[in-house]
Design an enzyme around this catalytic site. Sequence first.
Site, PDB file in Angstrom:
ATOM      1  N   PHE A   1       1.998   0.861   4.849  1.00 18.65           N
ATOM      2  CA  PHE A   1       1.071   0.914   3.717  1.00 18.65           C
ATOM      3  C   PHE A   1      -0.286   1.445   4.144  1.00 18.65           C
ATOM      4  O   PHE A   1      -1.123   1.707   3.328  1.00 18.65           O
ATOM      5  CB  PHE A   1       0.910  -0.478   3.103  1.00 18.65           C
ATOM      6  CG  PHE A   1       2.229  -1.113   2.713  1.00 18.65           C
ATOM      7  CD1 PHE A   1       3.220  -0.353   2.119  1.00 18.65           C
ATOM      8  CD2 PHE A   1       2.475  -2.442   2.964  1.00 18.65           C
ATOM      9  CE1 PHE A   1       4.431  -0.923   1.771  1.00 18.65           C
ATOM     10  CE2 PHE A   1       3.679  -3.020   2.632  1.00 18.65           C
ATOM     11  CZ  PHE A   1       4.657  -2.266   2.033  1.00 18.65           C
TER      12      PHE A   1
ATOM     13  N   TRP B   1      -1.339   0.487  -4.460  1.00 21.94           N
ATOM     14  CA  TRP B   1      -1.963   0.550  -3.134  1.00 21.94           C
ATOM     15  C   TRP B   1      -0.930   0.329  -2.040  1.00 21.94           C
ATOM     16  O   TRP B   1      -1.014   0.920  -0.965  1.00 21.94           O
ATOM     17  CB  TRP B   1      -3.059  -0.506  -3.032  1.00 21.94           C
ATOM     18  CG  TRP B   1      -3.709  -0.599  -1.690  1.00 21.94           C
ATOM     19  CD1 TRP B   1      -4.819   0.079  -1.249  1.00 21.94           C
ATOM     20  CD2 TRP B   1      -3.297  -1.418  -0.575  1.00 21.94           C
ATOM     21  NE1 TRP B   1      -5.120  -0.270   0.051  1.00 21.94           N
ATOM     22  CE2 TRP B   1      -4.197  -1.184   0.487  1.00 21.94           C
ATOM     23  CE3 TRP B   1      -2.264  -2.331  -0.382  1.00 21.94           C
ATOM     24  CZ2 TRP B   1      -4.083  -1.830   1.715  1.00 21.94           C
ATOM     25  CZ3 TRP B   1      -2.146  -2.966   0.844  1.00 21.94           C
ATOM     26  CH2 TRP B   1      -3.051  -2.715   1.867  1.00 21.94           C
ATOM     27  N   HIS B   2       0.073  -0.506  -2.325  1.00 21.81           N
ATOM     28  CA  HIS B   2       1.051  -0.856  -1.306  1.00 21.81           C
ATOM     29  C   HIS B   2       2.001   0.290  -0.982  1.00 21.81           C
ATOM     30  O   HIS B   2       2.562   0.313   0.126  1.00 21.81           O
ATOM     31  CB  HIS B   2       1.859  -2.083  -1.734  1.00 21.81           C
ATOM     32  CG  HIS B   2       1.124  -3.368  -1.559  1.00 21.81           C
ATOM     33  ND1 HIS B   2       0.230  -3.854  -2.495  1.00 21.81           N
ATOM     34  CD2 HIS B   2       1.124  -4.271  -0.553  1.00 21.81           C
ATOM     35  CE1 HIS B   2      -0.278  -5.004  -2.070  1.00 21.81           C
ATOM     36  NE2 HIS B   2       0.249  -5.275  -0.899  1.00 21.81           N
ATOM     37  N   GLY B   3       2.213   1.196  -1.889  1.00 23.11           N
ATOM     38  CA  GLY B   3       3.114   2.278  -1.550  1.00 23.11           C
ATOM     39  C   GLY B   3       3.419   3.194  -2.716  1.00 23.11           C
ATOM     40  O   GLY B   3       3.213   2.842  -3.876  1.00 23.11           O
TER      41      GLY B   3
END
Length: 479
Positions: A479, A325-327
């Site tokens: 993000f 999800w963060h990247g």
Amino acid sequence: MLFNSIEFAIFLPIVFLLYWFIFNKSIFFQNFLLLVVSYIFYGWWDWRFLSLIIFSSLVDYFIGIKLSKTGNQRRRKLLLTASLLVNLGFLGFFKYFNFFVDSFVEAFTLFGSSFEPTRLSVILPVGISFYTFQTMSYTIDVYKGKLQPTRDIIAFFAFVSFFPQLVAGPIERAKNLLPQFSEKRRFEYDKAVDGLRQILWGLFKKMIIADNCAVVVDEIFFNYAEYSGSTLLMGALFFSFQIYGDFSGYSDIAIGTARLFGFSLMQNFAFPYFSRDMAEFWRRWHISLSTWFRDYLYIPLGGSRGSMWAKIRNIFIIFIVSGFWHGANWTFIVWGGLNALYFLPLSLLNKNRTNLDIVAKGKYLPTIREAFNMGLTFGLTVLAWVFFRAESVTHAFAYMGGMFSDSLLSYPEIVIKNLILLLGAFTLIEWFGREGQYAFANVSLLRPRPLRWFVYFFVIGLLFYFKANQPQPFVYFQF
């Protein structure tokens, strides 16, 4: 529009005055104003991306209404699937398209084949990971019968785009935030003052702690091969403060700003670096995202129920998905997997809910055991942050290799005494304020009043004196 910009310093008081003195005749007018200014706030980066948030809002608004009109389970599942496909489709295309293309090419290269695929010059819309999760929680809760859909389209659109938390959270649940758009809001002086106090503390975290750490962190991580292990360790420590000051600072500003307009947002950080184990850390770090994955992914998968292998599977899924999800980078996936390894023993031994209270509650100092556990947990977190900050997995391992070299015990080449003193003072303030919603809340208890005002103006002076030469964007905007 950055919270720490001149534009926002002009924007916020204008909106505040319009909201309480011009548009205060009805909830509808206040909601309409919030919707308009939220779109202005978001469009300040790139007005073209307004079409995405508007389309996503339209889809989920009408799907919510459709879900309330049908009891046919097959049709309800199709409606929910449509909502998830739209939201995850946008997120997947803008955030992960090139990542999957590059990974596909690398996989073929391993087998001796090579080709040049088409890559797209895709600009990641600011905040897309946050507002897509917020709208998805709405349709999921409506589907499950936990929430009645709203027919007030202005209130719903304002809920999705509410400017204080639009870009980097907290990721609010509809059942908490959406009803607040239907309630009469009255100006409360004490609540507004508390909001300003939290905004000030958030700016301190961002402009003094995070931005000054960022300058040193960038220098060390970009030129890691030139520095000793002790300097690389310092870079990892500074990044730990940077990421915390940056992200929790944003959350403080968002929560405080929302309070100015009569809204209550959830606490997103609860002094995570004072955690005594990794399970406690993840109950205190980015709470809105952690609880989102818990409720909408971990529990539906079975949570901690079932066989040991099911527990292990579920833990790795939730942490790896959280990392992804963060990247769109393998570094985030490794970071998630590493945290899963940290968390796994606690879960399997049923010790993941051992530390539910505040550490050393009501005391000035922790016990020796608590201090040791906090130090160990922080140390593990610092190591994981290296992967989060690195440009690639190769970069992370090379950095770690340099850090744990023979020069680890040498004197660092970079020593910034003022920054170290600031970090020490910051840690003390956080420690003595750890029982509140945010560390600076205790200032309200100072007597007499002139002493409180002295503290406020002193912090404002620090903002101007110690601010970095170049304002740094918030880390989580990517993000």
